[in-house]
Design a protein around this motif. Structure first.
Motif, PDB file in Angstrom:
ATOM      1  N   SER A   1     -11.087   7.172  10.454  1.00  0.00           N
ATOM      2  CA  SER A   1     -10.374   6.569   9.733  1.00  0.00           C
ATOM      3  C   SER A   1     -10.781   5.969   8.795  1.00  0.00           C
ATOM      4  O   SER A   1      -9.997   5.586   8.374  1.00  0.00           O
ATOM      5  CB  SER A   1      -9.261   6.524  11.394  1.00  0.00           C
ATOM      6  OG  SER A   1      -8.724   5.434  10.619  1.00  0.00           O
TER       7      SER A   1
ATOM      8  N   ALA B   1      -3.623   2.580  11.598  1.00  0.00           N
ATOM      9  CA  ALA B   1      -3.814   2.851   9.976  1.00  0.00           C
ATOM     10  C   ALA B   1      -2.578   2.431   8.855  1.00  0.00           C
ATOM     11  O   ALA B   1      -3.334   2.789   7.812  1.00  0.00           O
ATOM     12  CB  ALA B   1      -5.018   3.819   9.373  1.00  0.00           C
ATOM     13  N   ARG B   2      -1.824   2.093   9.504  1.00  0.00           N
ATOM     14  CA  ARG B   2      -0.262   1.622   8.367  1.00  0.00           C
ATOM     15  C   ARG B   2      -0.754   0.427   8.114  1.00  0.00           C
ATOM     16  O   ARG B   2      -0.224   0.030   8.832  1.00  0.00           O
ATOM     17  CB  ARG B   2       1.342   2.453   9.256  1.00  0.00           C
ATOM     18  CG  ARG B   2       0.759   3.992   9.073  1.00  0.00           C
ATOM     19  CD  ARG B   2       2.495   3.683   9.998  1.00  0.00           C
ATOM     20  NE  ARG B   2       2.757   3.569  10.770  1.00  0.00           N
ATOM     21  CZ  ARG B   2       3.211   3.691  12.251  1.00  0.00           C
ATOM     22  NH1 ARG B   2       2.237   4.543  12.312  1.00  0.00           N
ATOM     23  NH2 ARG B   2       3.818   3.117  13.188  1.00  0.00           N
TER      24      ARG B   2
ATOM     25  N   ASN C   1      -6.135  -0.839  14.907  1.00  0.00           N
ATOM     26  CA  ASN C   1      -6.049   0.347  13.760  1.00  0.00           C
ATOM     27  C   ASN C   1      -5.371   1.549  14.953  1.00  0.00           C
ATOM     28  O   ASN C   1      -4.438   2.545  14.396  1.00  0.00           O
ATOM     29  CB  ASN C   1      -7.501   0.637  13.556  1.00  0.00           C
ATOM     30  CG  ASN C   1      -7.911  -0.012  11.993  1.00  0.00           C
ATOM     31  OD1 ASN C   1      -7.124  -0.188  11.320  1.00  0.00           O
ATOM     32  ND2 ASN C   1      -9.710  -0.310  12.192  1.00  0.00           N
TER      33      ASN C   1
ATOM     34  N   THR D   1       0.641  -1.169   0.399  1.00  0.00           N
ATOM     35  CA  THR D   1       0.231   0.132   0.376  1.00  0.00           C
ATOM     36  C   THR D   1       0.552   1.321   0.214  1.00  0.00           C
ATOM     37  O   THR D   1       0.474   2.395  -0.029  1.00  0.00           O
ATOM     38  CB  THR D   1      -0.886  -0.392   1.198  1.00  0.00           C
ATOM     39  OG1 THR D   1      -0.142  -0.199   1.941  1.00  0.00           O
ATOM     40  CG2 THR D   1      -1.686  -1.267   1.251  1.00  0.00           C
TER      41      THR D   1
ATOM     42  N   TRP E   1     -12.020   7.199   5.390  1.00  0.00           N
ATOM     43  CA  TRP E   1     -10.794   7.310   4.752  1.00  0.00           C
ATOM     44  C   TRP E   1     -10.049   6.119   3.894  1.00  0.00           C
ATOM     45  O   TRP E   1      -9.572   6.561   3.484  1.00  0.00           O
ATOM     46  CB  TRP E   1      -9.484   8.061   5.984  1.00  0.00           C
ATOM     47  CG  TRP E   1      -8.099   8.677   4.655  1.00  0.00           C
ATOM     48  CD1 TRP E   1      -7.516   7.868   4.849  1.00  0.00           C
ATOM     49  CD2 TRP E   1      -7.802   9.277   3.629  1.00  0.00           C
ATOM     50  NE1 TRP E   1      -6.076   8.452   4.523  1.00  0.00           N
ATOM     51  CE2 TRP E   1      -6.540   8.765   3.565  1.00  0.00           C
ATOM     52  CE3 TRP E   1      -8.846  10.004   2.634  1.00  0.00           C
ATOM     53  CZ2 TRP E   1      -6.187   9.216   1.779  1.00  0.00           C
ATOM     54  CZ3 TRP E   1      -8.191  10.027   1.467  1.00  0.00           C
ATOM     55  CH2 TRP E   1      -6.974  10.179   1.106  1.00  0.00           C
ATOM     56  N   THR E   2     -10.199   4.920   4.632  1.00  0.00           N
ATOM     57  CA  THR E   2      -9.960   4.068   4.299  1.00  0.00           C
ATOM     58  C   THR E   2     -10.624   3.286   3.418  1.00  0.00           C
ATOM     59  O   THR E   2      -9.460   2.711   2.628  1.00  0.00           O
ATOM     60  CB  THR E   2      -9.314   2.871   5.538  1.00  0.00           C
ATOM     61  OG1 THR E   2      -8.591   3.523   6.355  1.00  0.00           O
ATOM     62  CG2 THR E   2      -8.931   1.947   5.269  1.00  0.00           C
ATOM     63  N   ARG E   3     -11.886   3.614   3.423  1.00  0.00           N
ATOM     64  CA  ARG E   3     -12.409   2.693   2.090  1.00  0.00           C
ATOM     65  C   ARG E   3     -12.160   3.858   0.890  1.00  0.00           C
ATOM     66  O   ARG E   3     -12.858   3.463   0.294  1.00  0.00           O
ATOM     67  CB  ARG E   3     -14.120   2.690   2.704  1.00  0.00           C
ATOM     68  CG  ARG E   3     -13.949   1.739   3.997  1.00  0.00           C
ATOM     69  CD  ARG E   3     -14.974   1.554   4.920  1.00  0.00           C
ATOM     70  NE  ARG E   3     -15.382   0.626   5.834  1.00  0.00           N
ATOM     71  CZ  ARG E   3     -16.613   0.500   6.476  1.00  0.00           C
ATOM     72  NH1 ARG E   3     -17.694   1.159   6.535  1.00  0.00           N
ATOM     73  NH2 ARG E   3     -16.712  -0.798   7.582  1.00  0.00           N
TER      74      ARG E   3
ATOM     75  N   LYS F   1     -10.025   5.485  -0.279  1.00  0.00           N
ATOM     76  CA  LYS F   1      -8.923   5.941  -0.362  1.00  0.00           C
ATOM     77  C   LYS F   1      -8.782   4.523  -1.384  1.00  0.00           C
ATOM     78  O   LYS F   1      -8.425   4.291  -2.453  1.00  0.00           O
ATOM     79  CB  LYS F   1      -7.471   6.252   0.666  1.00  0.00           C
ATOM     80  CG  LYS F   1      -6.131   5.664  -0.052  1.00  0.00           C
ATOM     81  CD  LYS F   1      -5.220   5.522   0.768  1.00  0.00           C
ATOM     82  CE  LYS F   1      -5.755   4.715   2.365  1.00  0.00           C
ATOM     83  NZ  LYS F   1      -4.365   4.598   3.320  1.00  0.00           N
TER      84      LYS F   1
ATOM     85  N   SER G   1      -4.760  -8.319   7.801  1.00  0.00           N
ATOM     86  CA  SER G   1      -4.125  -7.449   8.179  1.00  0.00           C
ATOM     87  C   SER G   1      -2.880  -7.307   8.497  1.00  0.00           C
ATOM     88  O   SER G   1      -2.220  -7.666   9.693  1.00  0.00           O
ATOM     89  CB  SER G   1      -4.686  -6.524   8.806  1.00  0.00           C
ATOM     90  OG  SER G   1      -6.563  -6.388   8.042  1.00  0.00           O
TER      91      SER G   1
END
Length: 649
Positions: free
Chosen positions: A463, A46-47, A41, A14, A466-468, A470, A61
């Motif tokens: 958070s 979130a890295r 998370n 990613t 933004w993840t979704r 992105k 994950s």
């Protein structure tokens, strides 16, 4: 100390920070709704990298947490293997050789369900492991009259124990300290009676006795409130009649918020791409003395207009993901699973099948992968066949555009109606599959935690959103660029004499794209959209549904409809061209035709990525079967919808 070799896990890159080579491996396990993912998370910031473990279809994950390599394993209530996910977790953590195990196993335990969470700890400690217990939701336990003594629980279990609030990132530094303490020790195990080694029932009894002893020493139970707020709300939210009605009402509000609030932002983004950015690019090409129609066509009419049209829906996607994240964090989505359990059982599926289907409304690809939570193979196959009928977020962009084009002021209701149709289609197809393919298919009881209702955390919701978003942009962006380039090449290739490649005067209808679309169009004449410029988008939509919009933008941009053609209807040239196209193709029944088109878009094969996911999970035979069923169902429904609605419209 030997560091286990987990390098086989090559997750998709990613571009985010990864743990240093040779970093200690920390495995994070725990029950669903125990706060495990929130903890993950919070620790990784979130890295995160996500992907399938090589040689398996199990998605995990993985992220960097300081100097540690943190792996988030699938949620499970125990280490007894009842599904592929649970079997994978057991194989990697329990059955692996000591030198191949993670350095530390961190178990997320819900304080309000302490006994159940400790069962996995008891199983782990039957073989040497470094175990850290992370207790979450202590505030929920306190509201129920329960008080936990962390030091006493640590003494009773022999493991480092910390209490955290991952939603608000409290106590996370204590987790790192506990990991350091565990790493400084050799792996340990709890002592069990010798007879337990030969009698599984005695072993289970011993686990529960150990759990009861630890709980008695660490948990103090006071007087619980007679009726909590959660219980009061659930009397309505879980009611067999009121519950489903509430669920539909909540979803309607979500789509109203999504389409209404996002509309002006979408117009601004779209206007930027079609106006200033296109003008600046044209001016820059002039300064560079680049007069090639090929370059101008690809950059302006292709990439900028096509990609920009799709990107204009990013605000809509962000709002939808935000609304769903708020519902998830509030605790309501778990109730939705209970409400739909009765429907799932009616078509022969367990209540847990609701989880992949709900995921499918975001994206069908991870939804198909998540069918691994089901223990029976027939349940996994049937659920995987139903997931493509869940209307994914890519199709949402098309619904929203067509809703605003044909039903201005009511686009939210149109989108909501498409999702209701999607749910009805899933139920009907499930009933058909069970009657024809799995008549003897049994079902399972729904086992799910119902968390207490809570005020959603803005930071967590942002958070997740933004993840979704992105992920949507990364997936859609690459696919759309490829589709735009392919469509431009086809639209620039003449099939009649007198034109050269990328000739500005070449009509799209006389290009290779127009030829292919014209060959497909007659199939849709009974459905009311026998037009090459409409049916051609369904061909590119087979690759990705977002490409439907970009293909329309390219097609009508090359056709160059004037702004005046749509001015009398008060909308953009693209919307005016689409309305005119549907009206002509349907013989004046454009409303009936647009509903038929949207129903076809809903029911036919989602995208090639979904096909790949189906092949990976259920094999080629079932994948081809799924594609055939989807295309047939989509065509039959589209024809029926058009011929019924044209009586009124």
């Amino acid at each position: 100390m030997t560091t286990p070799d987990f390098s086989a896990c090559k997750c998709s890159d990613t571009g985010l920070k990864t743990a240093p080579e040779g970093a200690p491996i920390i495995a994070l396990i725990g029950a669903p709704n125990s706060g495990k993912s929130t903890l993950f998370n919070g620790l990784t910031g979130a890295r995160v990298q996500m992907g399938n473990w090589p040689g398996t279809s199990v998605e995990i994950s993985r992220g960097a947490w300081g100097t540690y390599d943190l792996i988030d394993f699938p949620g499970a209530y125990s280490l007894d293997a009842h599904s592929p996910d649970e079997a994978f977790t057991r194989a990697m953590i329990v059955e692996a050789a000591p030198e191949d195990r993670p350095d530390v196993v961190m178990v997320a335990v819900d304080a309000a369900s302490l006994e159940r969470g400790l069962y996995m700890v008891a199983q782990l400690l039957e073989s040497p492991h470094r175990v850290v217990v992370v207790v979450t939701k202590s505030d929920v336990a306190a509201d129920a009259g329960q008080s936990l003594d962390v030091a006493a629980l640590s003494a009773a279990t022999g493991c480092p124990v910390v209490a955290v609030d991952p939603r608000h990132r409290r106590g996370l530094d204590q987790v790192e300290n506990a990991i350091a303490v565990a790493l400084a020790r050799e792996p340990w195990r709890r002592e069990a009676p010798a007879s337990c080694c030969v009698d599984e029932l005695e072993l289970i009894d011993d686990r529960y006795a150990w759990i009861e002893n630890a709980t008695a020493k660490a948990m103090t139970v006071g007087e619980a409130p007679k009726s909590t707020l959660t219980e009061k709300i659930d009397r309505f939210a879980l009611h067999p009649v009121a519950g489903p009605l509430l669920f539909l009402a909540v979803m309607w509000v979500v789509f109203q918020i999504t389409t209404t609030v996002a509309a002006p932002i979408q117009d601004a983004v779209s206007g930027f791409f079609e106006g200033p950015l296109s003008d600046w690019t044209s001016g820059l090409l002039g300064l560079l003395h680049i007069d090639s129609s090929l370059v101008r066509g690809l950059l302006i009419d292709g990439l900028i207009v096509g990609v920009g049209t799709v990107l204009s829906f990013a605000p809509l996607m962000a709002l939808m993901f935000l609304c769903l994240a708020v519902l998830e964090d509030s605790g309501y989505m778990a109730r939705a699973a209970v409400v739909t359990d009765r429907v799932m059982k009616a078509i022969g599926l367990p209540g847990k099948a609701f989880i992949p289907i709900v995921v499918g409304f975001g994206c069908n690809v991870p939804a198909i992968s998540s069918t691994r939570v089901l223990s029976q193979r027939d349940h996994r196959i049937m659920t995987a066949l139903l997931v493509p009928f869940a209307s994914c977020s890519a199709r949402l962009t098309v619904y929203a555009m067509l809703g605003a084009t044909f039903f201005p002021g009511h686009s939210g209701t149109v989108v909501f109606a498409m999702y209701v149709i999607s749910i009805a289609l899933i139920v009907c197809m499930g009933w058909v599959f069970r009657r024809l393919l799995w008549r003897t298919l049994g079902t399972e009881a729904l086992v799910i935690d119902l968390p207490v209702y809570q005020i959603p955390g803005l930071r967590l919701a942002a958070s997740v959103t933004w993840t979704r978003v992105k992920g949507f942009l990364q997936t859609a962006g690459g696919i759309i660029v490829i589709c735009v380039a392919a469509v431009f090449a086809l639209q620039s290739t003449p099939v009649t004499s007198g034109y050269s490649f990328a000739d500005e005067d070449l009509p799209v209808a006389e290009s290779a794209y127009g030829e292919i679309a014209s060959a497909v169009a007659p199939v849709f004449k009974p459905a009311g959209f026998d037009s090459w410029s409409i049916s051609g988008t369904l061909v590119t939509g087979f690759i990705a549904k977002e490409a439907v919009i970009s293909t329309w933008a390219q097609t009508y941009a090359l056709e160059d409809p004037s702004d005046e053609s749509a001015a009398d209807q008060g909308s953009s040239a693209l919307a005016g061209a689409i309305r005119e196209d549907f009206d002509t193709a349907s013989g004046g029944h454009s409303i009936a035709a647009i509903w038929a088109f949207m129903v076809f878009l809903l029911a036919y094969t989602p995208c090639v990525a979904t096909m790949a996911a189906l092949k990976r999970e259920i094999g080629w035979k079932w994948t081809f079967f799924a594609v055939g069923v989807e295309l047939t169902t989509a065509w039959v429904l589209a024809v029926a919808v058009f011929n019924v609605l044209r009586v009124w419209f």
